[in-house]
Design a protein around this motif. Structure first.
Motif, mmCIF file in Angstrom:
data_model
loop_
_atom_site.group_PDB
_atom_site.id
_atom_site.type_symbol
_atom_site.label_atom_id
_atom_site.label_comp_id
_atom_site.label_asym_id
_atom_site.label_seq_id
_atom_site.Cartn_x
_atom_site.Cartn_y
_atom_site.Cartn_z
ATOM 1 N N HIS A 402 2.193 -5.737 12.120
ATOM 2 C CA HIS A 402 2.987 -6.211 10.981
ATOM 3 C C HIS A 402 4.355 -5.542 10.877
ATOM 4 O O HIS A 402 5.372 -6.213 10.718
ATOM 5 C CB HIS A 402 2.208 -6.008 9.686
ATOM 6 N N THR A 523 -3.748 -12.413 -1.272
ATOM 7 C CA THR A 523 -3.189 -11.064 -1.409
ATOM 8 C C THR A 523 -3.474 -10.216 -0.176
ATOM 9 O O THR A 523 -2.812 -9.222 0.064
ATOM 10 C CB THR A 523 -3.786 -10.335 -2.629
ATOM 11 N N GLN A 525 -2.971 -11.314 2.690
ATOM 12 C CA GLN A 525 -2.062 -11.879 3.689
ATOM 13 C C GLN A 525 -2.805 -12.334 4.941
ATOM 14 O O GLN A 525 -2.264 -12.307 6.040
ATOM 15 C CB GLN A 525 -0.955 -10.890 4.043
ATOM 16 N N ARG A 527 -5.225 -11.120 6.740
ATOM 17 C CA ARG A 527 -5.399 -10.198 7.860
ATOM 18 C C ARG A 527 -6.631 -10.518 8.692
ATOM 19 O O ARG A 527 -6.628 -10.345 9.898
ATOM 20 C CB ARG A 527 -5.444 -8.763 7.360
ATOM 21 N N GLN A 530 -5.829 -14.704 10.271
ATOM 22 C CA GLN A 530 -4.726 -15.191 11.094
ATOM 23 C C GLN A 530 -5.153 -15.772 12.432
ATOM 24 O O GLN A 530 -4.799 -16.889 12.783
ATOM 25 C CB GLN A 530 -3.769 -14.040 11.359
ATOM 26 N N VAL A 553 5.253 -12.440 9.146
ATOM 27 C CA VAL A 553 4.848 -11.463 8.123
ATOM 28 C C VAL A 553 6.092 -10.953 7.420
ATOM 29 O O VAL A 553 7.167 -10.924 7.979
ATOM 30 C CB VAL A 553 4.077 -10.267 8.721
#
Ligand SMILES: [Zn+2]
Lengths: 958, 94
Positions: A402, A523, A525, A527, A530, A553
């Motif tokens: 990230h 929240t 993202q 992880r 993906q 990101v």
């Protein structure tokens, strides 16, 4: 003791029990626990409900990638939303609530949505609600759907009280900043330290060492890896900056890193580090990916790394009968850990098998494993059902890139690693090491860090458990028959079926698919989501995963409280207030203040029991019939000096400045080069090569910057110097028919008669033993003077004038008085699209100057069109009406749809002198509309108005 | 956040500077035609890649200067005082 907690082992302190609350019930954990581990130890299996379908969800990880265990923490009356339970250290009295599920995560009435998954398929929101928004009359969106969806969606409610915790900001400059204190990060930091570098290292966990606490048995140079990590950390703490609980959340241009460090003793508060480093080392490790199969979201399905952490670090056995399911062969560590802790591995899913279902109500009870047929589809006829309470899954590990991507790095699919990896391990001053650089074993990670500097730094031998973490294969979503329940994004409830639907509807780019399906938009993202999302889209669109790529990101990497960004700049420190030297007098008079730029200016001075309207009317009466006084210290004052000062100002103002004689002043207006009014004020000539320019109170800094720009860049040949004097002089305007008699005795040395001090004249004198200046200027149409004294004498001057009989008035009365005369205020009558011609001020444009800023632009065709908005006066037919500023001007009493808006009200007040409301407005073709009846619309109310010239009171001869 | 080399004060953080748009735009003569003036007032190249732009070291020395910057990568090149000839861009790929 809770049943899942092992009786020995782990990094918890069994002598130090900690009591905490979860959803209103009290539980006990130990020092060393996180909220998530304490929940797991207490057999809390349902930690939340899923976003759309409200399926029960459990912990799948114990790290920052956890998508399900999102909680709201309470402390006093304050709430802290959207915290990841696995990132919250257990503290005494911690009060956590699950954010998902209504009324509670255990019983959730929206669970019914899951019976018809198609009701909430990809694009559900777009498809369902677009029509509603277009029909405002039947606005079910605002009244029904949005509140309902918000409640259902169950993100943490926004806090209702302000964040009273203290947050700090600290700036540091170092040679090397390391993010992550796993083995690689520690080795790199130590290597840099040994090279004499200034080092900072940040670790988001409460312990240095990274995975060594989950995978014991590794020795470095004869020491256990845990001890090696602790002693290395000690050295770094001693000689550099080493912070725990500190997450690097943003990496920006030129080696600028932002880190949020949580408080070690409180749930709120913390510090943001602004780190500027010559070299940034990213050692953030790797994240494990879940497998995708039907029912992969049932509580009891956990990642292998999380199971290792649960057993070895937190001494918790998350299940007694485990099924192992990975797409690689590195499940040895977890198998050993489970067996050592006393669990039974009841099945391992083989390469030609897949899980086709999980069963259990809120907790796993049974797993169905099916053989894959020759077409790749599972054959449920050839299935076996096994009783189990834990499925350990591992879809391989992805380097955590990230921060590297934020720094502009690129990633590419590596078939060897089975993950997206960085295209280069160095990008400018940013370097990736360790698992983030696809160096997954302890030995490789250490070596990668230890070669940061060219100093033959050695960490000795690595023996024992070399801690290989699984290198997985891409998670090709195994062709499933039940795609509706095979999840790729747990937090946003996105399944393989959703991705396929998006693909069928034409979405091929990962960025579009992400937004359409909301996969990866939570929240967390995405992880854990993906790669599975990319793999599912690749399969559905028959592209390869490299072509699909991963979505971008952005910072912040993890949720950071707004309060942390604000730091100490809250309350009175949010924006410094500027006070004049007379401020205390205004306070004593009970002034109501308004903000003008950063200044606090008295708006009006209410007497006891007086309304604002009454006070303003009284203040206006004083000026029109007697004498009033106004603090004008806030006006910007710029000293323009030098042999070319007159020429310089001639180029900036529209009128002639060079013809002003010393002892005189002139009103002037400045344009931008596009011809639009920028600022106005009075220019006084002090002597041959010196002027004092006044600007609007809010525009002083911008005017000075504007002048500097021209002086430095366009006309460096002009000999002129600019100095801000705004805070050197305090000024008071005295206005009204009795102005002269009131100040006469104060200034005995100056003859104030019109012959000696005519309109737009000024004289120098001495007041309170220091230089003072008296200007004969008026912004009200009445006889007016402005007296300027040394800043420190402002209050003395105020007292003297007040004593002599003038009545204080504020900016509101000032506005009424100037508007009655049709004097513009920059920012009221102008908005960056208004020329002096639009304002009817052609007279201020010099015809004898060759050029001035904005001159040429006024001759552009669009500036010459007749239907430009022009300044007019408006008087409502009903004199009691005071129009709203900003009211739209229309031509018809009953507006059609769409009704053309031909202008707007720029200033509007009640006039005590006229006994009527009145307004200034910019109206299309306004100059030709005199005496026309128009209509002013505001918030549904329509008032008839008559167009007048923008001057409401006759000019007096003073 | 950029580090910008002020020609007078040396490298400083971006927050100390004010951006002033594309550099080397000539202000035409007042007699120039509408097209020339419209160009000066409203049209900018908006380059993706290396460009020259104006910056002012506002709370520092207060001086305007020109800076080479790559708008795609945010790399900065040379800064130079107003009126100085244009330096070449760094020899880097966009
Ligand atoms: Zn400077």
């Amino acid at each position: 003791m809770a049943s899942s907690r092992l009786t020995k082992g782990g990094l918890i302190d069994r002598d130090q029990s900690i009591s905490f609350q979860y959803n209103g019930k009290t539980y006990i954990g130990f020092a060393g626990d996180t909220l998530a581990s304490a929940m797991l130890a207490n057999d809390i299996h349902i930690v939340g409900r899923s976003f759309k379908r409200h399926r029960p969800r459990g912990l799948i990880s114990l790290g920052l990638e956890e998508p399900n265990a999102i909680v709201t923490l309470s402390t006093g009356s304050k709430t802290l939303p959207n915290r990841i339970a696995s990132e919250v250290e257990l503290l005494n009295g911690l009060d956590a609530k699950s954010t998902r599920g209504w009324p509670s995560s255990k019983f959730d009435i929206f669970r019914a949505l899951d019976w018809v998954p198609r009701a909430v398929a990809a694009g559900f929101y777009y498809k369902t609600f677009m029509g509603h928004i277009r029909r405002p009359k039947f606005d079910t969106w605002n009244s029904i759907w949005e509140p309902l969806i918000r409640r259902m969606a169950g993100q943490s409610p926004a806090p209702v009280s302000s964040d009273t915790a203290t947050y700090q900001h600290t700036d540091v400059h170092v040679d090397v900043a390391v993010i992550g204190a796993g083995l690689a990060g520690l080795a790199a930091a130590l290597c840099a330290l040994n090279s004499g570098k200034k080092v900072a290292i940040f670790e988001r966990d409460s312990l240095p060492g990274g995975r060594v606490h989950s995978l014991p048995g590794c020795t470095i140079d004869g020491e256990t890896a845990e001890n090696w990590a602790a002693s290395t950390w000690g050295k770094l703490e001693e000689k550099g900056i080493a912070r725990l609980r500190a997450t690097g959340f943003g990496l920006y241009d030129h080696g600028f890193l932002t880190v949020f460090e949580k408080s070690a003793t409180k749930v709120d508060g913390g510090r943001i580090w602004h780190v500027r480093a010559k070299k940034i080392v990213i050692a953030t490790g790797a994240l494990e990916r879940p497998m995708v199969f039907p029912g992969n979201d049932l509580p009891g399905v956990m990642l292998s790394g999380a199971v290792e952490t649960a057993i070895n670090r937190f001494a918790i056995l998350p299940g007694k009968k485990a099924v192992l399911y990975g797409n690689h062969e590195d499940l040895n560590n977890v198998r050993t850990a489970l067996k050592t802790a006393g669990a039974e591995v009841v099945a391992e899913v083989q390469i030609d098998e897949t899980i086709t279902g999980t069963f259990g109500s809120g907790r796993l009870k049974m797993v169905e494993i099916s053989k894959l047929g020759t077409d790749g589809l599972p054959e449920r006829k050839k299935s076996r059902r096994i009783s189990a309470d834990l499925v350990v899954t591992s879809g391989g590990w992805s380097p955590m890139l990230h921060l590297y991507l934020m720094a502009g790095g690129q990633q590419t699919w590596s078939p060897e690693v089975g993950a997206f990896i960085a295209t280069t391990s160095e990008k400018g001053t940013v370097k990736l090491i360790g698992a983030a650089n696809a160096r997954f074993t302890a030995r490789d990670a250490l070596k990668d860090g230890a070669t940061l500097e060219d100093n033959n730094f050695s960490f000795g031998d690595v023996t024992g458990n070399n801690g290989p973490i699984g290198q997985g294969l891409p998670i090709a979503p195994i062709l499933q028959t039940d795609k509706q329940r095979a999840f790729v994004d747990f937090q946003h409830d996105v399944t393989v079926a959703d991705i396929e639907l998006a693909a069928r509807e034409g979405f091929r780019s990962i960025e579009h698919t992400k937004r359409y399906t909301t996969s990866g938009m939570g929240t967390d993202q995405g992880r854990t989501a993906q790669l599975a999302t990319a793999a599912a889209l690749a399969t559905a669109t028959q592209q390869n995963i490299q072509e699909i790529g991963l979505s971008g990101v952005r910072p912040p990497l993890t949720p950071v409280p707004f309060g942390a960004f604000a730091g100490r700049r809250v309350g009175r420190l949010f924006q410094p207030e500027r006070h004049t030297s007379i401020h205390a007098r205004h306070l004593a008079l009970g002034a109501v203040f308004e903000d003008v730029g950063d200044w606090k200016r008295p708006r009006y001075y209410p007497k006891p029991g007086e309304t604002m309207a009454e006070a303003v009317a009284r203040e206006c009466r004083s000026v029109r019939t007697d004498v009033g006084m106004l603090d004008v210290s806030t006006l910007g004052k710029i000293d323009v000096a030098g042999p070319d000062a007159a020429e310089f100002l001639n180029r900036l103002y529209t009128n002639r400045i060079d013809t002003i004689k010393p002892g005189k002043c002139r009103y002037g207006i400045m344009l931008k080069d596009d011809g639009m009014v920028f600022d106005d004020g009075v220019v006084a000539r002090i002597d041959e090569d010196r002027f004092l320019v006044t600007t609007t109170s809010g525009g002083a800094a911008a005017v000075l910057a504007w002048m500097e720009d021209w002086r430095q860049t366009e006309w460096p040949d002009l000999r002129v110097r600019l100095t801000s004097l705004t805070e050197q002089w305090a000024g008071i305007a005295v206005a009204g028919p009795n102005a002269r008699s009131v100040i006469k005795n104060l200034i005995p040395k100056v003859d104030l008669s019109s012959s000696s001090l005519p309109n737009l004249g000024w004289q120098e004198t001495v007041l309170f033993d220091q230089p003072a200046r008296i200007f004969r200027v008026s912004f009200s149409g009445e006889l007016g003077f402005e007296i300027y004294v040394h800043w420190q004498n402002g209050s003395k001057l105020w007292d003297a004038i007040k004593e002599a009989g003038a009545a204080p008035y504020g900016t509101e009365a000032m506005h009424v008085l100037r508007a009655e005369m049709g004097f513009i205020v920059v920012g009221h009558e102008t908005d960056g699209t208004v020329t002096p011609v639009d304002l009817g001020m052609d007279w201020i444009l010099s015809k004898t100057k060759g050029d001035f800023i904005g001159k040429r632009a006024l001759k552009r065709p669009s500036m010459l069109e007749s239907n430009r908005k022009q300044l007019v006066g408006l008087v409502p037919t009903d004199p009691s009406v005071v129009l709203d500023e900003g009211a739209q001007i229309i031509e018809h009493p009953r507006p059609r749809s769409p009704e053309p808006m031909i202008g707007h009200v720029t200033s509007s007040y009640w006039s005590e002198t006229l006994s009527s409301g009145f307004a200034l407005a910019l109206v299309k073709d306004g100059f030709r509309r005199q005496e026309e009846k128009l209509f002013a619309w505001s918030l549904g109310k329509i008032h008839e108005v008559e167009v007048r010239p923008p001057i409401f009171i006759e000019t007096k001869k003073n | 956040m950029l580090i910008i080399p002020c020609p007078h004060c040396g490298p400083r953080p971006e927050t100390e500077f004010v951006y002033g748009g594309e550099a080397h735009i000539q202000r035409p003569d007042v007699a120039a035609d509408d097209y020339t003036w419209a160009n000066r007032l409203f049209l900018r190249d908006n380059v993706k890649g290396w460009t020259r732009e104006r910056w002012r070291h506002d709370p520092g020395c207060g001086r305007w200067f020109n800076l080479c910057r790559n708008t795609a990568t945010n790399e900065v090149g040379q800064s130079y005082i107003m009126g100085a000839p244009k330096p070449p861009f760094p020899n880097q790929k966009i």
